[in-house]
Design a protein around this motif. Sequence first.
Motif, PDB file in Angstrom:
ATOM      1  N   THR A  85       0.840  -1.203   0.000  1.00 29.09           N
ATOM      2  CA  THR A  85       0.000   0.000   0.000  1.00 29.09           C
ATOM      3  C   THR A  85       0.868   1.242   0.000  1.00 29.09           C
ATOM      4  OG1 THR A  85      -1.626  -1.254   1.266  1.00 29.09           O
ATOM      5  CG2 THR A  85      -1.960   1.113   1.107  1.00 29.09           C
ATOM      6  N   ASN A  86       2.009   1.195   0.724  1.00 35.41           N
ATOM      7  CA  ASN A  86       2.943   2.327   0.717  1.00 35.41           C
ATOM      8  C   ASN A  86       3.444   2.609  -0.692  1.00 35.41           C
ATOM      9  OD1 ASN A  86       3.187   3.514   3.230  1.00 35.41           O
ATOM     10  ND2 ASN A  86       4.495   1.879   4.029  1.00 35.41           N
ATOM     11  N   SER A  87       3.748   1.542  -1.433  1.00 42.75           N
ATOM     12  CA  SER A  87       4.234   1.738  -2.803  1.00 42.75           C
ATOM     13  C   SER A  87       3.158   2.370  -3.680  1.00 42.75           C
ATOM     14  CB  SER A  87       4.693   0.410  -3.398  1.00 42.75           C
ATOM     15  OG  SER A  87       3.609  -0.450  -3.616  1.00 42.75           O
ATOM     16  N   LEU A  88       1.886   1.979  -3.447  1.00 38.69           N
ATOM     17  CA  LEU A  88       0.783   2.589  -4.190  1.00 38.69           C
ATOM     18  C   LEU A  88       0.678   4.066  -3.846  1.00 38.69           C
ATOM     19  CD1 LEU A  88      -1.711   2.461  -6.005  1.00 38.69           C
ATOM     20  CD2 LEU A  88      -3.021   1.694  -4.019  1.00 38.69           C
ATOM     21  N   MET A  89       0.793   4.397  -2.556  1.00 39.96           N
ATOM     22  CA  MET A  89       0.744   5.811  -2.138  1.00 39.96           C
ATOM     23  C   MET A  89       1.887   6.602  -2.765  1.00 39.96           C
ATOM     24  SD  MET A  89      -1.909   6.332  -0.235  1.00 39.96           S
ATOM     25  CE  MET A  89      -2.739   5.204  -1.335  1.00 39.96           C
ATOM     26  N   ASP A  90       3.094   5.984  -2.834  1.00 40.05           N
ATOM     27  CA  ASP A  90       4.231   6.658  -3.478  1.00 40.05           C
ATOM     28  C   ASP A  90       3.906   7.005  -4.923  1.00 40.05           C
ATOM     29  OD1 ASP A  90       5.746   6.527  -1.204  1.00 40.05           O
ATOM     30  OD2 ASP A  90       6.827   4.700  -1.774  1.00 40.05           O
ATOM     31  N   ASN A  91       3.325   6.024  -5.646  1.00 40.22           N
ATOM     32  CA  ASN A  91       2.991   6.252  -7.051  1.00 40.22           C
ATOM     33  C   ASN A  91       1.943   7.348  -7.217  1.00 40.22           C
ATOM     34  OD1 ASN A  91       4.753   4.445  -8.274  1.00 40.22           O
ATOM     35  ND2 ASN A  91       3.367   2.716  -7.981  1.00 40.22           N
ATOM     36  N   LEU A  92       0.923   7.318  -6.350  1.00 40.75           N
ATOM     37  CA  LEU A  92      -0.120   8.348  -6.417  1.00 40.75           C
ATOM     38  C   LEU A  92       0.457   9.734  -6.118  1.00 40.75           C
ATOM     39  CD1 LEU A  92      -3.062   6.478  -4.646  1.00 40.75           C
ATOM     40  CD2 LEU A  92      -2.841   6.970  -7.082  1.00 40.75           C
ATOM     41  N   PHE A  93       1.393   9.782  -5.165  1.00 41.40           N
ATOM     42  CA  PHE A  93       2.024  11.060  -4.803  1.00 41.40           C
ATOM     43  C   PHE A  93       2.827  11.611  -5.979  1.00 41.40           C
ATOM     44  CE2 PHE A  93       5.616  13.416  -2.891  1.00 41.40           C
ATOM     45  CZ  PHE A  93       4.900  14.425  -2.265  1.00 41.40           C
ATOM     46  N   VAL A  94       3.657  10.745  -6.595  1.00 48.38           N
ATOM     47  CA  VAL A  94       4.468  11.192  -7.736  1.00 48.38           C
ATOM     48  C   VAL A  94       3.573  11.572  -8.900  1.00 48.38           C
ATOM     49  CG1 VAL A  94       6.182  10.439  -9.430  1.00 48.38           C
ATOM     50  CG2 VAL A  94       6.435   9.776  -7.038  1.00 48.38           C
ATOM     51  N   TRP A  95       2.534  10.785  -9.144  1.00 47.72           N
ATOM     52  CA  TRP A  95       1.616  11.069 -10.253  1.00 47.72           C
ATOM     53  C   TRP A  95       0.959  12.432 -10.085  1.00 47.72           C
ATOM     54  CZ3 TRP A  95      -3.916  11.210 -10.166  1.00 47.72           C
ATOM     55  CH2 TRP A  95      -4.518  11.260 -11.423  1.00 47.72           C
ATOM     56  N   SER A  96       0.543  12.757  -8.840  1.00 50.14           N
ATOM     57  CA  SER A  96      -0.110  14.043  -8.592  1.00 50.14           C
ATOM     58  C   SER A  96       0.861  15.199  -8.803  1.00 50.14           C
ATOM     59  CB  SER A  96      -0.692  14.083  -7.178  1.00 50.14           C
ATOM     60  OG  SER A  96       0.332  13.976  -6.209  1.00 50.14           O
ATOM     61  N   ARG A  97       2.119  15.014  -8.391  1.00 50.08           N
ATOM     62  CA  ARG A  97       3.124  16.083  -8.581  1.00 50.08           C
ATOM     63  C   ARG A  97       3.469  16.268 -10.058  1.00 50.08           C
ATOM     64  NH1 ARG A  97       5.514  17.893  -3.999  1.00 50.08           N
ATOM     65  NH2 ARG A  97       7.445  18.488  -5.048  1.00 50.08           N
ATOM     66  N   MET A  98       3.415  15.193 -10.816  1.00 48.78           N
ATOM     67  CA  MET A  98       3.639  15.324 -12.259  1.00 48.78           C
ATOM     68  C   MET A  98       2.591  16.222 -12.897  1.00 48.78           C
ATOM     69  SD  MET A  98       4.622  11.488 -13.549  1.00 48.78           S
ATOM     70  CE  MET A  98       6.219  10.760 -13.215  1.00 48.78           C
ATOM     71  N   HIS A  99       1.340  16.058 -12.437  1.00 51.41           N
ATOM     72  CA  HIS A  99       0.238  16.801 -13.048  1.00 51.41           C
ATOM     73  C   HIS A  99       0.253  18.279 -12.719  1.00 51.41           C
ATOM     74  CE1 HIS A  99      -2.587  13.945 -15.069  1.00 51.41           C
ATOM     75  NE2 HIS A  99      -1.701  13.107 -14.559  1.00 51.41           N
ATOM     76  N   ILE A 100       0.985  18.674 -11.684  1.00 56.11           N
ATOM     77  CA  ILE A 100       1.059  20.124 -11.374  1.00 56.11           C
ATOM     78  C   ILE A 100       2.486  20.630 -11.607  1.00 56.11           C
ATOM     79  CG2 ILE A 100      -0.846  20.119  -9.737  1.00 56.11           C
ATOM     80  CD1 ILE A 100       1.128  19.923  -7.481  1.00 56.11           C
ATOM     81  N   ASP A 101       3.262  19.842 -12.387  1.00 56.05           N
ATOM     82  CA  ASP A 101       4.621  20.239 -12.781  1.00 56.05           C
ATOM     83  C   ASP A 101       5.507  20.588 -11.598  1.00 56.05           C
ATOM     84  OD1 ASP A 101       3.167  21.888 -15.605  1.00 56.05           O
ATOM     85  OD2 ASP A 101       4.108  19.905 -15.530  1.00 56.05           O
ATOM     86  N   LYS A 102       5.436  19.797 -10.549  1.00 60.76           N
ATOM     87  CA  LYS A 102       6.269  20.045  -9.375  1.00 60.76           C
ATOM     88  C   LYS A 102       7.409  19.027  -9.270  1.00 60.76           C
ATOM     89  CE  LYS A 102       4.710  21.425  -5.465  1.00 60.76           C
ATOM     90  NZ  LYS A 102       3.998  21.551  -4.172  1.00 60.76           N
ATOM     91  N   ILE A 103       7.663  18.297 -10.362  1.00 60.42           N
ATOM     92  CA  ILE A 103       8.763  17.333 -10.372  1.00 60.42           C
ATOM     93  C   ILE A 103      10.056  18.051 -10.740  1.00 60.42           C
ATOM     94  CG2 ILE A 103       9.714  15.294 -11.520  1.00 60.42           C
ATOM     95  CD1 ILE A 103       7.512  14.557  -9.688  1.00 60.42           C
ATOM     96  N   GLU A 104      11.046  17.945  -9.870  1.00 61.22           N
ATOM     97  CA  GLU A 104      12.363  18.525 -10.130  1.00 61.22           C
ATOM     98  C   GLU A 104      13.399  17.408 -10.111  1.00 61.22           C
ATOM     99  OE1 GLU A 104      13.128  21.538  -7.280  1.00 61.22           O
ATOM    100  OE2 GLU A 104      11.488  22.837  -7.943  1.00 61.22           O
ATOM    101  N   THR A 105      14.308  17.461 -11.112  1.00 65.14           N
ATOM    102  CA  THR A 105      15.345  16.437 -11.213  1.00 65.14           C
ATOM    103  C   THR A 105      16.643  16.955 -10.612  1.00 65.14           C
ATOM    104  OG1 THR A 105      14.340  15.613 -13.243  1.00 65.14           O
ATOM    105  CG2 THR A 105      16.597  14.919 -12.783  1.00 65.14           C
ATOM    106  N   THR A 106      17.118  16.252  -9.592  1.00 65.58           N
ATOM    107  CA  THR A 106      18.385  16.631  -8.947  1.00 65.58           C
ATOM    108  C   THR A 106      19.341  15.448  -9.058  1.00 65.58           C
ATOM    109  OG1 THR A 106      17.162  17.997  -7.385  1.00 65.58           O
ATOM    110  CG2 THR A 106      19.452  17.487  -6.836  1.00 65.58           C
ATOM    111  N   LYS A 107      20.233  15.500 -10.027  1.00 66.44           N
ATOM    112  CA  LYS A 107      21.163  14.395 -10.244  1.00 66.44           C
ATOM    113  C   LYS A 107      22.345  14.479  -9.282  1.00 66.44           C
ATOM    114  CE  LYS A 107      20.485  12.724 -14.934  1.00 66.44           C
ATOM    115  NZ  LYS A 107      21.212  12.269 -16.133  1.00 66.44           N
ATOM    116  N   THR A 108      22.671  13.347  -8.696  1.00 67.34           N
ATOM    117  CA  THR A 108      23.854  13.235  -7.844  1.00 67.34           C
ATOM    118  C   THR A 108      24.547  11.920  -8.157  1.00 67.34           C
ATOM    119  OG1 THR A 108      22.536  12.198  -6.106  1.00 67.34           O
ATOM    120  CG2 THR A 108      22.873  14.590  -5.951  1.00 67.34           C
ATOM    121  N   ARG A 109      25.836  11.899  -7.899  1.00 67.84           N
ATOM    122  CA  ARG A 109      26.610  10.663  -8.120  1.00 67.84           C
ATOM    123  C   ARG A 109      26.617   9.873  -6.803  1.00 67.84           C
ATOM    124  NH1 ARG A 109      32.076   8.772  -8.014  1.00 67.84           N
ATOM    125  NH2 ARG A 109      32.546   7.402  -9.804  1.00 67.84           N
ATOM    126  N   PHE A 110      26.034   8.669  -6.870  1.00 69.88           N
ATOM    127  CA  PHE A 110      25.982   7.857  -5.645  1.00 69.88           C
ATOM    128  C   PHE A 110      26.358   6.410  -5.953  1.00 69.88           C
ATOM    129  CE2 PHE A 110      22.020   5.587  -6.464  1.00 69.88           C
ATOM    130  CZ  PHE A 110      21.396   6.416  -7.389  1.00 69.88           C
TER     131      PHE A 110
END
Length: 583
Positions: free
Chosen positions: A415-440
């Motif tokens: 269920t947590n994984s489903l909530m994660d997907n719903l959270f990311v999906w909602s942020r995509m729809h309001i253009d709040k996704i920011e990409t921060t690349k780091t070397r790890f």
Amino acid sequence: MKPIRYVPFVAIITAIAAIIAYWVIYNNNLNYTNQEKEILNRFTSNFESVLTGQERAANLFYNQVIASDKIMDILKKVPERYGKEKDELRSQLYNELKDNYAKLAKQNFRQLHFHLSSGESFLRFHRPDKYGDNLFPVRYSIEKANKTLKMAKGFEEGRIFNGYRFVFPILDGENHYGSVEVSVSFLAISEAIKEIENVNTTVLFKKDIIDQKVFESEKSNYNLCKAAPDYVFDKSIEENQNEKISYQLFNQIASAHKEKFEKILKQKYATLNDILYDNQNYLLINIPIPNVKGKQIGNIFIFYKNDELKTIKESIYGKLSILILMYLIMFLSGIIIIKRDRKIIKSRELAKKSEEILTESDEIKSRLFEIITHDLRNHFNAVNGFLDLLNKRINLNDDKINKLYHGLNDAVELTNSLMDNLFVWSRMHIDKIETTKTRFEASSWLQKELTRFKTIMKRKEITLINNTKGTVYFNADVDMMKYIHQNILLNAIRYSSKKGKITTQIVDHGTHTTLTIKDEGKGMSNSEVSNILNQDSWSGSKIRNEIGLGLLITRKLIDYQNGKFQIESAKGVGTTVTVEIPK
């Protein structure tokens, strides 16, 4: 607007609860069915093994004793002699074999019976004074052995006794001199079954078969079954000291469950029945007995005390109680969130004009969904904390509690994984996704991520192989890679069969780094793969059935990092998913 926001939330948590409840009930029923099959197969195999052992003993007796030169010399003379001469041969045969018959009796063989090729009884060792009757009309096994000149075997009621019979044609080259029968009683079969497992056994025969075949003077060998008047007991079993307790207990159980017992007797195949008697659970295995012709003549019953199936049945109540508690927690949390969100909507409606509300309604919905999923994630984190506390405080050595705990933990993780997907999906729809690349460092990161799904894979008996060699680095957004790996791995687990295998690997190719996850699940067709790779939206019921939200989000997150997404799959073989991220 208010009903639109409330109804989807209720629908989502209700759907989640319903899916988990279905999964719990389905697995519980599957476990019950598999246990039933295992028990039934075990006892039917034991029964068949006993019969195989008796057949070997009968063959050994025929080859070593009956087929000896001394006995064959007597049998060859019988067809040519009449009157006193035939009687003398009968006495001679009896004297030669009476000691062997006594040894057979000690091994629980019931009859040694010689017949002429015409079907006439020549010598019954269990009733030497009864001979001369034609057996073909009532003993198909004897007719079959004498006409086909091959051994006939199977259950059959005789003129005096019942038993499992082995009828051998007496042959010397191409010459046929009749047949000989060696038979074993049901008492012997019952005792042999009890040597394998500690159980109770008894046998019932159809009364009409006994009435048709048995000599009138021998019908006293049977007693009527009170619980089923159309069936009778073999008196020798009923009066045997070792079988008396089984006989009495069976009578009591059958009398207490007459209607169910009548249905059991009508079954044409082996069945297992869970029966409650005197506050004890009994497993009753019913094995129909066919005769040589394949017609059912009775039933053998194996029964014993056992609470295993009852325990499996009752375990569902505890699991569903926890699920209901979780549902109520989620529901009450949702009401609190919805009340707060209604205030937010109301303030926005008062602050903006109707035109602005219409143009921004889609954004408001997405933001509201982001808030709901964000808060739900917090609540599920609290539930995770509560489960960790339970793990520390409750003794998980108890198998039932351990299974229940891990099952609940898996459900919350999914269920947590489903909530994660719903959270990311909602942020995509309001253009709040920011990409921060780091070397790890990717090797230890992958190992940590795999640990989260350890119990889910263990419950499904999935073998996980991590083929990552040495130290490998990603130049990517850590959070995005977490969601990408989580969604691909969960799909691999979901569509892998029990005791399947999943392989993961991270490889540095110089200009880019790849993450590969391979499963041996049911696989996909080319059209299904094409839909996943080419679909740009997640709307419409048909699309939702073909493409999961998690895979759509995964593809979008890879695009944000200018990566590549490849799927190789074949029906019935499995799926390999490769994610390529440039450095």
